[in-house]
Write a protein that holds these residues in place. Structure first.
Motif, PDB file in Angstrom:
ATOM      1  N   GLY A 140       0.816  -1.212   0.000  1.00 22.35           N
ATOM      2  CA  GLY A 140       0.000   0.000   0.000  1.00 22.35           C
ATOM      3  C   GLY A 140       0.845   1.255   0.000  1.00 22.35           C
ATOM      4  O   GLY A 140       1.896   1.321   0.648  1.00 22.35           O
ATOM      5  N   SER A 141       0.398   2.288  -0.750  1.00 20.98           N
ATOM      6  CA  SER A 141       1.161   3.538  -0.880  1.00 20.98           C
ATOM      7  C   SER A 141       0.815   4.556   0.199  1.00 20.98           C
ATOM      8  O   SER A 141       1.441   5.614   0.259  1.00 20.98           O
ATOM      9  CB  SER A 141       0.898   4.162  -2.259  1.00 20.98           C
ATOM     10  N   LEU A 142      -0.216   4.265   1.003  1.00 19.98           N
ATOM     11  CA  LEU A 142      -0.704   5.170   2.053  1.00 19.98           C
ATOM     12  C   LEU A 142      -1.442   6.377   1.500  1.00 19.98           C
ATOM     13  O   LEU A 142      -1.697   7.337   2.234  1.00 19.98           O
ATOM     14  CB  LEU A 142       0.444   5.637   2.967  1.00 19.98           C
ATOM     15  N   ALA A 143      -1.786   6.349   0.213  1.00 17.14           N
ATOM     16  CA  ALA A 143      -2.589   7.417  -0.390  1.00 17.14           C
ATOM     17  C   ALA A 143      -3.446   6.811  -1.488  1.00 17.14           C
ATOM     18  O   ALA A 143      -2.952   6.048  -2.315  1.00 17.14           O
ATOM     19  CB  ALA A 143      -1.695   8.516  -0.962  1.00 17.14           C
ATOM     20  N   ASN A 144      -4.758   7.132  -1.499  1.00 11.77           N
ATOM     21  CA  ASN A 144      -5.673   6.558  -2.473  1.00 11.77           C
ATOM     22  C   ASN A 144      -5.634   7.337  -3.788  1.00 11.77           C
ATOM     23  O   ASN A 144      -5.138   8.454  -3.852  1.00 11.77           O
ATOM     24  CB  ASN A 144      -7.099   6.546  -1.904  1.00 11.77           C
ATOM     25  N   GLY A 145      -6.188   6.744  -4.835  1.00 11.78           N
ATOM     26  CA  GLY A 145      -6.291   7.405  -6.130  1.00 11.78           C
ATOM     27  C   GLY A 145      -5.318   6.855  -7.144  1.00 11.78           C
ATOM     28  O   GLY A 145      -4.256   6.311  -6.783  1.00 11.78           O
ATOM     29  N   PRO A 146      -5.641   6.970  -8.444  1.00 14.37           N
ATOM     30  CA  PRO A 146      -4.792   6.410  -9.507  1.00 14.37           C
ATOM     31  C   PRO A 146      -3.359   6.909  -9.490  1.00 14.37           C
ATOM     32  O   PRO A 146      -2.427   6.168  -9.805  1.00 14.37           O
ATOM     33  CB  PRO A 146      -5.515   6.838 -10.794  1.00 14.37           C
ATOM     34  N   ALA A 147      -3.148   8.180  -9.129  1.00 13.08           N
ATOM     35  CA  ALA A 147      -1.791   8.737  -9.139  1.00 13.08           C
ATOM     36  C   ALA A 147      -0.905   8.107  -8.081  1.00 13.08           C
ATOM     37  O   ALA A 147       0.329   8.212  -8.154  1.00 13.08           O
ATOM     38  CB  ALA A 147      -1.850  10.253  -8.930  1.00 13.08           C
ATOM     39  N   ASN A 148      -1.505   7.441  -7.082  1.00  8.67           N
ATOM     40  CA  ASN A 148      -0.735   6.818  -6.010  1.00  8.67           C
ATOM     41  C   ASN A 148      -0.834   5.296  -6.034  1.00  8.67           C
ATOM     42  O   ASN A 148      -0.451   4.632  -5.076  1.00  8.67           O
ATOM     43  CB  ASN A 148      -1.246   7.327  -4.657  1.00  8.67           C
ATOM     44  N   ALA A 149      -1.379   4.744  -7.133  1.00  5.72           N
ATOM     45  CA  ALA A 149      -1.698   3.314  -7.180  1.00  5.72           C
ATOM     46  C   ALA A 149      -0.463   2.446  -7.399  1.00  5.72           C
ATOM     47  O   ALA A 149       0.532   2.876  -7.994  1.00  5.72           O
ATOM     48  CB  ALA A 149      -2.710   3.053  -8.297  1.00  5.72           C
ATOM     49  N   ASN A 157       1.716  -1.505 -16.695  1.00  3.11           N
ATOM     50  CA  ASN A 157       1.408  -0.155 -17.172  1.00  3.11           C
ATOM     51  C   ASN A 157       1.864   0.000 -18.618  1.00  3.11           C
ATOM     52  O   ASN A 157       2.995  -0.365 -18.951  1.00  3.11           O
ATOM     53  CB  ASN A 157       2.118   0.882 -16.291  1.00  3.11           C
ATOM     54  N   ILE A 158       0.979   0.486 -19.480  1.00  7.47           N
ATOM     55  CA  ILE A 158       1.301   0.694 -20.896  1.00  7.47           C
ATOM     56  C   ILE A 158       1.184   2.173 -21.215  1.00  7.47           C
ATOM     57  O   ILE A 158       0.166   2.806 -20.903  1.00  7.47           O
ATOM     58  CB  ILE A 158       0.352  -0.098 -21.813  1.00  7.47           C
ATOM     59  N   SER A 159       2.190   2.733 -21.828  1.00  2.00           N
ATOM     60  CA  SER A 159       2.156   4.136 -22.264  1.00  2.00           C
ATOM     61  C   SER A 159       2.497   4.197 -23.743  1.00  2.00           C
ATOM     62  O   SER A 159       3.592   3.803 -24.151  1.00  2.00           O
ATOM     63  CB  SER A 159       3.153   4.974 -21.454  1.00  2.00           C
ATOM     64  N   VAL A 160       1.564   4.661 -24.570  1.00  6.21           N
ATOM     65  CA  VAL A 160       1.777   4.839 -26.007  1.00  6.21           C
ATOM     66  C   VAL A 160       1.428   6.283 -26.337  1.00  6.21           C
ATOM     67  O   VAL A 160       0.265   6.683 -26.266  1.00  6.21           O
ATOM     68  CB  VAL A 160       0.902   3.874 -26.838  1.00  6.21           C
ATOM     69  N   ILE A 161       2.405   7.096 -26.662  1.00  9.63           N
ATOM     70  CA  ILE A 161       2.200   8.520 -26.946  1.00  9.63           C
ATOM     71  C   ILE A 161       2.850   8.842 -28.279  1.00  9.63           C
ATOM     72  O   ILE A 161       4.048   8.596 -28.473  1.00  9.63           O
ATOM     73  CB  ILE A 161       2.802   9.399 -25.836  1.00  9.63           C
ATOM     74  N   LYS A 162       2.049   9.364 -29.200  1.00 11.71           N
ATOM     75  CA  LYS A 162       2.591   9.664 -30.532  1.00 11.71           C
ATOM     76  C   LYS A 162       3.535  10.852 -30.454  1.00 11.71           C
ATOM     77  O   LYS A 162       3.221  11.888 -29.869  1.00 11.71           O
ATOM     78  CB  LYS A 162       1.462   9.945 -31.520  1.00 11.71           C
ATOM     79  N   GLY A 163       4.704  10.699 -31.072  1.00  9.16           N
ATOM     80  CA  GLY A 163       5.644  11.790 -31.196  1.00  9.16           C
ATOM     81  C   GLY A 163       5.432  12.477 -32.537  1.00  9.16           C
ATOM     82  O   GLY A 163       5.750  11.928 -33.576  1.00  9.16           O
ATOM     83  N   GLY A 164       4.860  13.655 -32.534  1.00 12.97           N
ATOM     84  CA  GLY A 164       4.559  14.344 -33.782  1.00 12.97           C
ATOM     85  C   GLY A 164       3.090  14.246 -34.126  1.00 12.97           C
ATOM     86  O   GLY A 164       2.264  13.777 -33.337  1.00 12.97           O
ATOM     87  N   THR A 165       2.745  14.668 -35.345  1.00  9.98           N
ATOM     88  CA  THR A 165       1.335  14.755 -35.756  1.00  9.98           C
ATOM     89  C   THR A 165       1.043  13.964 -37.025  1.00  9.98           C
ATOM     90  O   THR A 165       0.022  14.197 -37.681  1.00  9.98           O
ATOM     91  CB  THR A 165       0.947  16.230 -35.969  1.00  9.98           C
TER      92      THR A 165
END
Length: 455
Positions: free
Chosen positions: A174-183, A188-196
């Protein structure tokens, strides 16, 4: 750079990469480093007591751990303070001897040393050109490529055991703080387009094909539970979809949740959607195209084996069609609109069908009032527009519910009025009618002659 294929051939196996020349160079480098570490650690003793006895305050000494490593200590006013643990040349030589054996194809080496089993995984790391693999078939290529590719071997028959090609186990405290930012997050998957540049991006693509007889298949299985006395919000899905402009302003934001139990707010539900920002066009949308497939029913809710609510493929709405009742007559009712029971305005609009045996004899649209805030009272009044077999229809006024509902006044469409109780209201004059409970303006008869009480 050429592709490198690595075979993990058993649990706990060490991995040797490259040619004998590289291995020798790495061993030589490690040996030099180990020797340097030994010389920097100071004299080596069999125990901390021996080291403290032979050194002064501020001096370092090493203690042999018996496994090819030494721990460096600092004599701090007569107390041994551990600084770090270092590998010796003996440890380096033993380690590289093992790696050379693992890389060997000779008998009693390689796979034999790690008890090779069918659980092997082929792990491919692509070079300049990604490796191709099949997504929709069991072999061949399907235009899909990957930088890293894992191909676990088939487990074979394993009844009573669940088998995974890849397992991930996380046991957070446990992180001792609730919410997604403390989960604590398992994957975890991060896909972020670089450019347009134009081109679709997706976070996860799952393809499942099942060819077995009477065998299930599902893209995602979920099992979420709050347990061991825990409280909070638990759900199978919680997400948000946003439209953010070039300046970082959120123009549209819709949030959804599925399969939720919330013990803090004392609520639970199957599906939830809320427009958090902007105007979302539809909360729920079903589309049937003429050239495509068809929905037999857009929405169906079943309660205790019967359809409680339904919107069919043509948009017709069926609400709460009840079971047939027996008694004065059988009926099936459908409540279209109902006020809360116990309210002074209680009442509802209903659609009923009546039957004699298995044959429907009439249908009606009924408007029901209330008595003392309850539309279930035996004397609750109603008015109905009723269609009868044979194409006739009538307007009916009555009271009561179920088998105790009685018609009191019937006005057949096409002429005539039937007052069910009028034959029993036989009086000689207004005085007798008044004594019999007929109000001023009420109807009674004298030997069949209908009269209106005027006084």
């Amino acid at each position: 750079m050429a592709d490198i294929e690595l075979d993990f051939v058993g649990p706990g196996a060490r991995l040797a990469i490259g040619s004998a020349t590289r291995a020798a160079a790495s061993e030589a480098s490690a040996t030099i480093s180990a020797a340097t570490a030994e010389s920097a650690a100071g004299p080596t003793y069999s125990s901390t007591a021996a080291g403290l006895a032979s050194t002064s305050d501020g001096e370092a000494f090493a203690v042999d751990n018996g496994d090819g490593t030494v721990t460096v200590y600092l004599n701090n006013l007569g107390v041994a303070v551990a600084q770090r643990t270092l590998a010796t040349t003996a440890y380096s030589e033993a380690t590289y001897a093992k790696n050379e054996d693992l890389a060997s194809t000779e008998a009693d080496k390689g796979a034999t040393l790690v008890n090779f089993t069918p659980y092997n995984i082929t792990y491919t790391i692509a070079g300049q050109t990604p490796t191709s693999w099949s997504v929709y078939e069991t072999s061949g290529e399907s235009g899909r490529t990957a930088r890293h590719l894992m191909e676990p071997a088939d487990r074979g028959s394993h009844s009573g055991e669940q088998f995974s090609g890849l397992g991930l186990s996380l046991r957070p405290t446990g992180s001792l703080a609730n919410g997604p930012a403390n989960a604590d997050i398992g994957f975890n998957i991060s896909v972020i387009k670089g450019g347009t540049n134009v081109g679709e991006i997706d976070g996860l693509n799952i393809v499942v094909r099942q060819a077995g007889t009477a065998s299930d298949a599902c893209a995602i299985l979920t099992d979420v539970a709050g347990w061991n006395g825990g409280t909070g919000f638990w759900g199978q899905h919680e997400g948000t979809t946003k439209h953010i402009d070039g300046g970082g302003t959120t123009l549209l934001d819709i949030r959804t949740q599925m399969g939720v139990i919330d013990t803090v707010n004392n609520t639970s539900f199957g599906y939830y959607a809320t427009p958090n920002t902007g105007t979302i066009d539809y909360g729920l949308l079903f589309i049937t195209e003429v050239s495509g497939g068809q929905f037999g029913n857009h929405i169906t809710a079943i309660f205790e084996g019967r359809t409680a609510f339904q919107v069919d493929g043509d948009g017709r709405v069926y609400v709460n069609p009840g079971d047939l009742e027996t008694g004065q007559y059988a009926r099936q009712e459908c409540y279209l609109l109902e006020a809360a029971s116990g309210n002074a305005l209680a009442g509802h609009v209903e659609f009923n069908r009546y039957a004699a045996g298995s044959d429907w004899t009439s249908t009606e649209l009924r408007f029901r009032g209330s008595v003392d805030g309850s539309d279930a009272a035996a004397s609750s009044p109603w008015m109905s527009f009723r269609g009868l077999s044979g194409g006739t229809s009538q307007i009916t006024f009555g009271y009561g519910v179920g088998a105790s509902a009685f018609d009191r006044v019937v006005i057949p469409i096409g002429g005539g009025i039937q007052i069910i109780d009028l034959p029993s209201f036989s009086f000689a004059d207004d005085t007798a009618a008044a004594a019999g409970g007929v109000p001023v303006g009420g109807l009674y008869h004298t030997s069949g002659a209908v009269k209106v009480r005027l006084t």
